[in-house]
Design an enzyme around this catalytic site. Sequence first.
Site, PDB file in Angstrom:
ATOM      1  N   GLU A  56       0.807  -1.182   0.012  1.00 38.21           N
ATOM      2  CA  GLU A  56      -0.015   0.139   0.000  1.00 38.21           C
ATOM      3  C   GLU A  56       0.782   1.239  -0.002  1.00 38.21           C
ATOM      4  O   GLU A  56       0.601   2.289  -0.693  1.00 38.21           O
ATOM      5  CB  GLU A  56      -1.065   0.046   1.286  1.00 38.21           C
ATOM      6  CG  GLU A  56      -2.184  -1.102   1.153  1.00 38.21           C
ATOM      7  CD  GLU A  56      -3.147  -0.842  -0.072  1.00 38.21           C
ATOM      8  OE1 GLU A  56      -2.830   0.392  -0.638  1.00 38.21           O
ATOM      9  OE2 GLU A  56      -3.807  -1.761  -0.534  1.00 38.21           O
ATOM     10  N   TYR A 139      -6.388   6.641   4.006  1.00 35.47           N
ATOM     11  CA  TYR A 139      -6.697   5.607   3.200  1.00 35.47           C
ATOM     12  C   TYR A 139      -5.770   4.427   3.536  1.00 35.47           C
ATOM     13  O   TYR A 139      -6.163   3.203   3.273  1.00 35.47           O
ATOM     14  CB  TYR A 139      -6.174   6.203   1.950  1.00 35.47           C
ATOM     15  CG  TYR A 139      -6.079   5.116   0.819  1.00 35.47           C
ATOM     16  CD1 TYR A 139      -7.168   4.332   0.267  1.00 35.47           C
ATOM     17  CD2 TYR A 139      -4.649   4.482   0.583  1.00 35.47           C
ATOM     18  CE1 TYR A 139      -6.970   3.253  -0.432  1.00 35.47           C
ATOM     19  CE2 TYR A 139      -4.477   3.364  -0.198  1.00 35.47           C
ATOM     20  CZ  TYR A 139      -5.626   2.905  -0.863  1.00 35.47           C
ATOM     21  OH  TYR A 139      -5.489   1.626  -1.513  1.00 35.47           O
ATOM     22  N   ASP A 157      -9.588   4.715  -2.630  1.00 37.45           N
ATOM     23  CA  ASP A 157      -8.259   5.066  -3.456  1.00 37.45           C
ATOM     24  C   ASP A 157      -9.119   5.708  -4.859  1.00 37.45           C
ATOM     25  O   ASP A 157     -10.170   5.872  -4.889  1.00 37.45           O
ATOM     26  CB  ASP A 157      -7.435   4.095  -3.670  1.00 37.45           C
ATOM     27  CG  ASP A 157      -7.841   3.020  -4.725  1.00 37.45           C
ATOM     28  OD1 ASP A 157      -9.205   2.957  -5.044  1.00 37.45           O
ATOM     29  OD2 ASP A 157      -7.261   2.039  -5.002  1.00 37.45           O
ATOM     30  N   CYS A 209     -14.373  -0.183 -14.687  1.00 37.71           N
ATOM     31  CA  CYS A 209     -14.759   1.090 -14.606  1.00 37.71           C
ATOM     32  C   CYS A 209     -13.568   1.924 -14.668  1.00 37.71           C
ATOM     33  O   CYS A 209     -13.371   2.882 -13.852  1.00 37.71           O
ATOM     34  CB  CYS A 209     -15.389   1.134 -13.139  1.00 37.71           C
ATOM     35  SG  CYS A 209     -16.385   2.551 -12.965  1.00 37.71           S
ATOM     36  N   CYS A 216     -18.744  -1.084 -19.489  1.00 37.69           N
ATOM     37  CA  CYS A 216     -20.220  -1.181 -18.612  1.00 37.69           C
ATOM     38  C   CYS A 216     -20.581  -2.719 -18.911  1.00 37.69           C
ATOM     39  O   CYS A 216     -21.364  -3.265 -18.100  1.00 37.69           O
ATOM     40  CB  CYS A 216     -21.042  -0.078 -18.840  1.00 37.69           C
ATOM     41  SG  CYS A 216     -20.500   1.451 -18.432  1.00 37.69           S
ATOM     42  N   CYS A 219     -19.654  -5.192 -16.752  1.00 36.73           N
ATOM     43  CA  CYS A 219     -19.538  -4.792 -14.983  1.00 36.73           C
ATOM     44  C   CYS A 219     -20.501  -5.363 -14.260  1.00 36.73           C
ATOM     45  O   CYS A 219     -21.766  -5.138 -14.466  1.00 36.73           O
ATOM     46  CB  CYS A 219     -19.696  -3.278 -15.060  1.00 36.73           C
ATOM     47  SG  CYS A 219     -19.458  -2.541 -13.324  1.00 36.73           S
ATOM     48  N   CYS A 225     -25.770   0.900 -11.442  1.00 35.94           N
ATOM     49  CA  CYS A 225     -25.226   1.915 -11.460  1.00 35.94           C
ATOM     50  C   CYS A 225     -26.071   3.114 -12.109  1.00 35.94           C
ATOM     51  O   CYS A 225     -26.426   3.114 -13.081  1.00 35.94           O
ATOM     52  CB  CYS A 225     -24.208   1.855 -12.636  1.00 35.94           C
ATOM     53  SG  CYS A 225     -23.111   3.271 -12.785  1.00 35.94           S
TER      54      CYS A 225
END
Length: 365
Positions: A56, A139, A157, A209, A216, A219, A225
């Site tokens: 991270e 975060y 993020d 995305c 899409c 997804c 959405c």
Amino acid sequence: MSVECRDDIVETGTGAIAAALLEHYDMHARDLPWRVSPATRRAGVTPDPYRVWLSEVMLQQTTVAAVTGYFERFTTRWPTVEALAAAPQEDVLAAWAGLGYYARARNLIACANVVANEHGGRFPETEAGLRGLPGIGDYTAAAIAAIAFDQPAAVVDANVERVVARLFAITTPLPAARPEIRKRTAEITPRELPGDFAQAMMDLGATICTVRNPSCLLCPLAPHCEARAQGIAESLPVKPPKKAKPQRTGTAFWIEQDGQVMLVQRPGKGMLGGMRALPDDGWVAGRDGSGQPPITGQWRVIDAAVTHVFTHFSLELALALYRGPQIDKVAIENLNGIWWPVERIAEAGLPTLFARAASVAIQHR
């Protein structure tokens, strides 16, 4: 694990979002060296907090492709937080060279020392405890808490920010939209396997995305959405206009004698702090360099320059080559310089800017 086995996830409302995404993640999770796959996790293997933390920190403002090699080299050389804490600072900084944002490397060393020496080598398991460590903000604390310790933390993020802004059609421009994005992320984060959910959201933003031309039709969250339903998915999140970066100039100095080049170690704080580098003329984010060489003598400014874009400014770095006379030991001591074999310059761990400057200087010397 099938969706039916996720007892804490209700397949209605926000629970349906988590269920659909986790099912997709079971089948399509990216294979990353710091990640425990869904199948491996079901077999009882839990993530190593050290590897989660290290990844991270490395991934802050850096791509997965750029980080992978560094992560594997770090964990081979320093497989535990105790090993990293015991490493000489110059070795860690040299190993980080080229990854950029060098304050992260200094914080990495400081954090490893705190965890090894004050926490018995164990990372705190809560967001609050993790935020108390050097270099760990909101975060990173949420990501470690969720992924390593299965805490139901809202991990946001840039990828998650984009997914959530589109999922709920949040049209408020950034950064003002961030509180609502974080609130919505917390609402859809399940109590069961929040670490898998966080990584699934990151994967979704990285592979489906995407910023441009989101896929899409592929997804798993398409039915939920709102931005897709309104035909505005690609326009979100709304970003503020970019500000022009100041342009700075400076000079780096190549001083070579007997097949060796003089390097200096930059101050521990500030731009590229603690890194080995070529001597320069004191450029910083707020002002140009002076153009003054570090020692008197004959110099040749070559007809080439190195450009580099930092977070807050752009730099054009000219290069001057020393032509004599011979440098004595006193001058070296005054500069806090060291001689480094030119043929081994790649091993010096120079940050990208100075590695490129060295390469140009070698071509023109």
